[in-house]
Design a protein around this motif. Structure first.
Motif, PDB file in Angstrom:
ATOM      1  N   GLY A 168     -13.988 -14.453 -56.167  1.00  0.00           N
ATOM      2  CA  GLY A 168     -12.814 -14.217 -56.999  1.00  0.00           C
ATOM      3  C   GLY A 168     -12.984 -12.984 -57.870  1.00  0.00           C
ATOM      4  N   PHE A 169     -12.153 -12.887 -58.884  1.00  0.00           N
ATOM      5  CA  PHE A 169     -12.137 -11.717 -59.764  1.00  0.00           C
ATOM      6  C   PHE A 169     -12.786 -12.073 -61.096  1.00  0.00           C
ATOM      7  N   ASP A 170     -13.393 -11.076 -61.731  1.00  0.00           N
ATOM      8  CA  ASP A 170     -14.286 -11.368 -62.860  1.00  0.00           C
ATOM      9  C   ASP A 170     -13.613 -11.344 -64.223  1.00  0.00           C
ATOM     10  N   VAL A 191      -7.515 -16.170 -51.374  1.00  0.00           N
ATOM     11  CA  VAL A 191      -7.310 -14.961 -52.175  1.00  0.00           C
ATOM     12  C   VAL A 191      -6.164 -15.155 -53.167  1.00  0.00           C
ATOM     13  N   ILE A 192      -5.093 -15.815 -52.745  1.00  0.00           N
ATOM     14  CA  ILE A 192      -3.968 -16.087 -53.652  1.00  0.00           C
ATOM     15  C   ILE A 192      -4.427 -16.980 -54.800  1.00  0.00           C
ATOM     16  N   HIS A 193      -5.248 -17.973 -54.498  1.00  0.00           N
ATOM     17  CA  HIS A 193      -5.794 -18.836 -55.561  1.00  0.00           C
ATOM     18  C   HIS A 193      -6.667 -18.018 -56.517  1.00  0.00           C
ATOM     19  N   ALA A 249      -0.730 -22.521 -55.269  1.00  0.00           N
ATOM     20  CA  ALA A 249      -1.641 -21.885 -56.227  1.00  0.00           C
ATOM     21  C   ALA A 249      -1.069 -21.899 -57.644  1.00  0.00           C
ATOM     22  N   ASN A 250      -0.092 -22.778 -57.898  1.00  0.00           N
ATOM     23  CA  ASN A 250       0.500 -22.938 -59.228  1.00  0.00           C
ATOM     24  C   ASN A 250       1.333 -21.725 -59.655  1.00  0.00           C
ATOM     25  N   LEU A 251       1.914 -21.044 -58.681  1.00  0.00           N
ATOM     26  CA  LEU A 251       2.779 -19.911 -58.962  1.00  0.00           C
ATOM     27  C   LEU A 251       4.216 -20.276 -58.608  1.00  0.00           C
ATOM     28  N   ALA A 320       6.335 -13.601 -58.170  1.00  0.00           N
ATOM     29  CA  ALA A 320       6.027 -14.959 -58.631  1.00  0.00           C
ATOM     30  C   ALA A 320       5.376 -14.895 -60.003  1.00  0.00           C
ATOM     31  N   ASN A 321       5.453 -16.003 -60.745  1.00  0.00           N
ATOM     32  CA  ASN A 321       4.796 -16.079 -62.049  1.00  0.00           C
ATOM     33  C   ASN A 321       4.126 -17.430 -62.227  1.00  0.00           C
ATOM     34  N   GLN A 322       3.226 -17.502 -63.190  1.00  0.00           N
ATOM     35  CA  GLN A 322       2.560 -18.764 -63.494  1.00  0.00           C
ATOM     36  C   GLN A 322       3.565 -19.782 -64.024  1.00  0.00           C
ATOM     37  N   LYS A 323       3.440 -21.007 -63.593  1.00  0.00           N
ATOM     38  CA  LYS A 323       4.373 -22.046 -64.050  1.00  0.00           C
ATOM     39  C   LYS A 323       4.236 -22.326 -65.535  1.00  0.00           C
ATOM     40  N   SER A 324       3.072 -21.992 -66.084  1.00  0.00           N
ATOM     41  CA  SER A 324       2.845 -22.288 -67.501  1.00  0.00           C
ATOM     42  C   SER A 324       3.591 -21.339 -68.421  1.00  0.00           C
TER      43      SER A 324
END
Length: 333
Positions: A168-170, A191-193, A249-251, A320-324
């Motif tokens: 993943g990304f750091d 990768v999407i996750h 992925a919660n998007l 897309a955006n985060q559901k939160s």
């Protein structure tokens, strides 16, 4: 006794011209060869196959898709800093829903040589890290960023998203973009996750990607030729399958639309006048090799364009955006 017509091919300028004027260059070449007089072939021993010889593409060039000359040819066609359709104006227009600002950080998957990243940095002041799977593109892109004074704000990093080492990304970021990158990954879901995990609350993810136009597309010869002839193996899915991966992925998908017509127009516009580029290249010391690379690039885009025009492939745009959390002006979308 009359022999075969040998390996005669349509002259370069005619091949290029037939393509951008909307004719099937393969059909034009077939008719051209049929009209040639017969010639007696020379007999020669068949060369032994060298098992250590690099794999070749359909154009006959050894596979080294992004060496220095290939990068130069891409920029002749698409513009400085770009390896595919969509120059600065398109990138700015495409990204307008992201509401970018100098306070934001962003990642881009499929950064190529960093043209889009530098365009967005220059226009909006956003800090971008571009992730790219080809080391030659990364090195060339970082050199261009340094030359433009954007070495820190538009930095490219090499990554291997399909390797076991990819974790993943750091760090967290406000925005993400994947420009025609997910299609060439088998592990899209992973990768999407990875993007979703580091996207801040309210963060936006912009995707443009090749998707299948319909279920029967993969059975067609044109599709098979495209898949074999690509630099990387493509793994396109249906648009609805891609949006489902984002939701998992919660998007939350806010925009999902077909932009194939605009994309094909950009391809046509960029390649118009490529016969003039070929004429210029012919004057160079390495002109013959450069023209070969130009023709290889034309073959890539001929196959892609044909699938897009027939509806077997489509170029899809998703935001897309985060559901939160999310932007406050969703009504403007």
């Amino acid at each position: 006794m009359a022999g075969k017509k040998g390996n005669k091919k349509l002259p370069l300028t005619l091949r290029l011209k037939s393509w951008w004027e909307g004719y099937d260059s393969e059909e034009v070449e077939k008719r051209y060869v049929e009209a040639l007089p017969e010639e007696v072939p020379e007999t020669a021993p068949e060369p032994e196959e060298d098992k250590n010889k690099p794999k070749e593409t359909q154009s006959g060039l050894a596979v080294d898709p992004w060496d220095e000359k290939s990068i130069d040819i891409a920029q002749y066609i698409w513009g400085e800093g770009y390896c595919g359709p969509g120059g600065p104006e398109y990138i700015v227009s495409l990204s307008k829903l992201l509401a970018l600002s100098p306070e934001m950080s962003m990642i881009q998957l499929g950064a190529d040589i960093g043209g889009p990243a530098r365009t967005l940095c220059d226009r909006f002041g956003v800090w971008i890290t571009g992730y790219e799977r080809d080391e030659n593109l990364v090195n060339a892109g970082n050199e261009l960023s340094k030359m433009q004074g954007l070495g820190k704000k538009a930095e490219l990093e090499y990554y291997e998203p399909e390797s076991e080492e990819f974790k993943g990304f750091d760090r967290k970021f406000d925005r993400a973009m994947a420009k025609e990158a997910l299609c060439f990954l088998q592990n899209k879901e992973e990768v999407i996750h990875a993007v979703s995990e580091k996207l801040k609350p309210g963060g936006l993810f912009l995707i443009t990607d090749y998707v299948l136009g319909h279920d029967a597309a993969t059975a067609k010869d044109n599709y098979k030729n495209w898949k074999v002839g690509e630099r990387d193996n493509p793994y396109p899915v249906m648009a609805e399958d891609l949006t489902e991966l984002l939701k998992k992925a919660n998007l939350q998908v806010r925009v999902s639309e077909d932009i194939s017509i605009q994309y094909v127009e950009m391809i046509n516009q960029a390649w118009r006048g490529a016969d003039k580029i070929a004429t210029q290249l012919a004057q160079q010391e390495d002109g013959a090799q450069m023209i070969q690379i130009l023709m290889r690039e034309a073959e890539y885009w001929t196959r892609r364009k044909k699938l897009l025009e027939h509806g077997d492939l489509k170029l899809w745009r998703i935001v897309a955006n985060q559901k939160s959390g999310g932007p406050s002006m969703m009504s403007d979308w």
